[in-house]
Design a protein around this motif. Structure first.
Motif, PDB file in Angstrom:
ATOM      1  N   UNK A 125       0.729  -1.192   0.088  1.00 28.46           N
ATOM      2  CA  UNK A 125       0.151  -0.047  -0.038  1.00 28.46           C
ATOM      3  C   UNK A 125       0.830   1.166   0.154  1.00 28.46           C
ATOM      4  N   UNK A 126       0.362   2.368  -0.536  1.00 27.16           N
ATOM      5  CA  UNK A 126       0.799   3.597  -0.294  1.00 27.16           C
ATOM      6  C   UNK A 126      -0.003   4.577   0.343  1.00 27.16           C
ATOM      7  N   UNK A 127       0.433   5.103   1.338  1.00 23.99           N
ATOM      8  CA  UNK A 127      -0.417   6.248   2.018  1.00 23.99           C
ATOM      9  C   UNK A 127       0.353   7.607   2.418  1.00 23.99           C
ATOM     10  N   UNK A 128      -0.252   8.841   2.601  1.00 22.43           N
ATOM     11  CA  UNK A 128       0.425  10.007   2.654  1.00 22.43           C
ATOM     12  C   UNK A 128       0.757  10.004   4.211  1.00 22.43           C
ATOM     13  N   UNK A 129       1.998  10.820   4.379  1.00 23.98           N
ATOM     14  CA  UNK A 129       2.268  11.221   5.790  1.00 23.98           C
ATOM     15  C   UNK A 129       2.962  12.636   6.003  1.00 23.98           C
TER      16      UNK A 129
END
Length: 315
Positions: A125-129
């Motif tokens: 998965x990719x997610x913003x931080x």
């Protein structure tokens, strides 16, 4: 019933989001040979979810829409059948449910993933931080839960030639909590989170009376009006549901026009999935221009009336 452990599950209390998750799950399943199962509380939608690509539909029979009521049922299902990946719509109730289920079955949870794919060693998965400054890529353990924001994928279309096995399950109610009274939030105007066109403005619009100018531009475009956090929270010129940003509304319109928004990372995180961004700002070095597809440098007091006139003439 014997179940294949290599399954992808989807759930949302919002049937439209469930169909969006089925699009993602169907793509992952097609590439990997896995099966797809959907969970729903809506009896009248069970057949339709099968026609949208689910191989199995678990219909939970429960009169409550609160996660506290049906979380144990879904957790028990998850523990019993152990899906390889469980996608849950990233609504407030969806995130609440995901946390409860992950804690119950003691598995991993990734929140607000904007990308889910098959990697060399499993799902990734990719997610913003950090307000969108960093993209975190994570390799999932088997059985991991992932919440996915709404409107990242088009809803799966109904195909009447498809069907699913429908498994009816009685909810296991948690009697430790009861809802005594509910007071829904009264929203003003349309939901900008689902709007196809949005005009947003920020502190660069210096006078409250100039909101009428912004609204006239939105009317000409057939758009909804949004704003930055200081406009809604500090100045209180618009209600909080109009605030666009990392802790406010995240929008995915086909067209987003900004007026007097500098483009801080907290705001960009809420609009980065807009298909086309046009920015108007008097400061040519404003960060918003780095995120925009097109930019106009100048005073909105002069530019906005000219745009309204041009749009009206083109109609």
């Amino acid at each position: 019933m014997e179940k294949d452990m290599s399954e992808i599950w989807v759930y949302s209390e919002d049937i439209t989001i469930t169909k969006q998750l089925l699009t993602l799950a169907g793509d992952l399943a097609q590439k990997s040979g896995r099966k797809v199962s959907a969970i729903t509380l809506a009896e009248d939608k069970a057949v339709e979810l099968g026609q949208c690509g689910a191989d199995t539909v678990y219909l939970i029979k429960d009169n409550s829409l609160w996660p506290e009521s049906y979380a144990k049922t879904i957790a028990d299902l998850t523990a019993k059948y152990q899906p390889e990946l469980f996608l849950i719509g990233g609504t407030l109730r969806g995130k609440d449910l995901a946390a409860k289920v992950a804690a119950s079955v003691q598995t991993g949870l990734v929140s607000d993933a904007f990308s889910v794919r098959i990697g060399s060693d499993g799902f990734e998965t990719d997610r913003l931080m950090y307000g969108g400054l960093v993209i975190s890529t994570e390799l999932l353990s088997k059985g991991c839960l992932v919440t996915v924001p709404a409107r990242l994928f088009d809803p799966m279309q109904v195909d009447s030639s498809l069907s699913a096995e429908i498994v009816k399950i009685e909810a296991i109610n948690d009697n430790r909590l009861s809802i005594g009274e509910v007071h829904p939030i009264v929203h003003e105007g349309a939901d900008i989170g689902t709007a196809d066109k949005v005009v947003g403005f920020g502190r660069g619009v210096g006078k409250q009376e100039d909101i009428k100018l912004i609204e006239a531009l939105a009317d000409a475009l057939g758009a909804e009006v949004g704003c930055t956090r200081p406009i809604a929270e500090d100045a209180q010129w618009l209600p909080m549901e109009r605030y666009i940003g990392i802790s406010g509304q995240k929008i995915t319109p086909s067209f987003y026009l900004t007026v007097g928004i500098s483009g801080q990372v907290q705001h960009i995180a809420g609009v980065r999935d807009s298909k086309l961004i046009v920015a108007i700002d008097i400061n040519e070095n404003a960060p918003i221009f780095a995120a925009a597809d097109y930019g106009i440098v100048g005073d909105y007091v002069k530019i906005v009336p000219a745009l309204i006139s041009a749009i009206q003439k083109a109609k």
